[in-house]
Scaffold this active site. Sequence first.
Site, mmCIF file in Angstrom:
data_model
loop_
_atom_site.group_PDB
_atom_site.id
_atom_site.type_symbol
_atom_site.label_atom_id
_atom_site.label_comp_id
_atom_site.label_asym_id
_atom_site.label_seq_id
_atom_site.Cartn_x
_atom_site.Cartn_y
_atom_site.Cartn_z
ATOM 1 N N LYS A 11 0.848 -1.207 0.000
ATOM 2 C CA LYS A 11 0.000 0.000 0.000
ATOM 3 C C LYS A 11 0.873 1.241 0.000
ATOM 4 O O LYS A 11 1.983 1.240 0.553
ATOM 5 C CB LYS A 11 -0.932 0.022 1.223
ATOM 6 C CG LYS A 11 -0.236 -0.128 2.578
ATOM 7 C CD LYS A 11 -0.165 1.130 3.414
ATOM 8 C CE LYS A 11 0.629 0.942 4.677
ATOM 9 N NZ LYS A 11 1.050 2.121 5.367
ATOM 10 N N LEU A 106 5.172 -0.834 4.004
ATOM 11 C CA LEU A 106 4.404 -1.080 2.773
ATOM 12 C C LEU A 106 3.198 -1.978 3.078
ATOM 13 O O LEU A 106 2.423 -2.311 2.189
ATOM 14 C CB LEU A 106 5.286 -1.731 1.709
ATOM 15 C CG LEU A 106 6.369 -0.806 1.137
ATOM 16 C CD1 LEU A 106 7.375 -1.591 0.301
ATOM 17 C CD2 LEU A 106 5.742 0.310 0.303
ATOM 18 N N SER A 110 0.093 -7.031 7.096
ATOM 19 C CA SER A 110 -1.369 -6.838 7.132
ATOM 20 C C SER A 110 -1.993 -7.339 5.841
ATOM 21 O O SER A 110 -3.085 -7.900 5.835
ATOM 22 C CB SER A 110 -1.712 -5.347 7.267
ATOM 23 O OG SER A 110 -1.198 -4.841 8.457
ATOM 24 N N ASP A 141 -4.029 -2.081 9.491
ATOM 25 C CA ASP A 141 -4.106 -1.927 8.034
ATOM 26 C C ASP A 141 -4.852 -3.059 7.325
ATOM 27 O O ASP A 141 -4.991 -3.029 6.109
ATOM 28 C CB ASP A 141 -2.687 -1.846 7.447
ATOM 29 C CG ASP A 141 -2.054 -0.495 7.712
ATOM 30 O OD1 ASP A 141 -2.795 0.478 7.937
ATOM 31 O OD2 ASP A 141 -0.814 -0.414 7.696
#
Length: 295
Positions: A11, A106, A110, A141
């Site tokens: 992400k 990053l 999660s 997350d």
Amino acid sequence: MNAVIVHAPCKINLTLDVFGARLDGYHDLESIVVPFTPADEISVKSKPAHTPYHHVTLDCDDSSLPTDEGNLAFRAAIVFLNRFMPNQPQDVTIRLSKKLPCQSDLGGGSSDAAAVLKALHRIFCVDPKELLELGSTIGSDVSLFLIGGPVLMSGRGEKVARLITSLSHIFGVIVKPDIEVPTAKAYALVDALKNRVPGKSTERLCELLRTELSMEKLGVAFNNDFEDAIFQAYPEVAEAYRCVASAGAIRALLCGSGSAVFGLARDYDHATQLVNLLRARFPYVTMATSFKEEL
Ligand code: C5P
């Protein structure tokens, strides 16, 4: 035996506004988050167990990672089975092929957990709303990876809403310097900054995303409230940021609380050029492309 293969993307927080510490020690956030490749690859198989208990096995190609409760992917399988299959013991095998670097923020851990939940959901078809609630108990997350696509995130990270935007592809580069930033320390460093005013970039970028599709203009609205604190405490991360900017990225951006740094590119060719320019400089350099996968 049911088997499902899922990808666990990373992400990028295009904005990250960090508010003051709450009584529970967490911080409220506002963030626009987009899932990106590279992605870990996960295969999940399940069959009825011949024992009265659930049994989960995790094989991971990165021997430095735990393969028990210390790994969020393992924990995700256990909490899923306990919640949704309490009276039908299952024998679950997870194979995890790591592509994402750890300790980079990053979101790899999660995302792996969310991918295991998605895979088990595909096998057992549970209530998506209950699955989302369960995900938020595993890590801050996990919810955003369950939703997928551009997400508006708030609370400590557990409140997520799909962001409707005509933005289709975002290309860029991700580099990770050879240093790690513990998340709790990153928040403490932000709290220690004197006279800090939390950003309002999430609101601004949400507004802009309704009409603006030019990467040059959108990039100006990106923001990460961790940047000042992390760059002061970790010169290696500040240096990575400078390198990405001077390689010609439209915008360099710290990834969450670090230590990875994202560089926004105009398009695929520009991203390739950035990767080539930065490849020799950092232990981890990769092309990054926005990723879309539904629950
Ligand atoms: O949720 P996660 O386990 O990744 O968080 C690690 C640490 O980061 C927490 O223990 C907390 O100190 C800090 N944190 C925070 N506010 C958030 C998320 C994390 O202060 N919204």
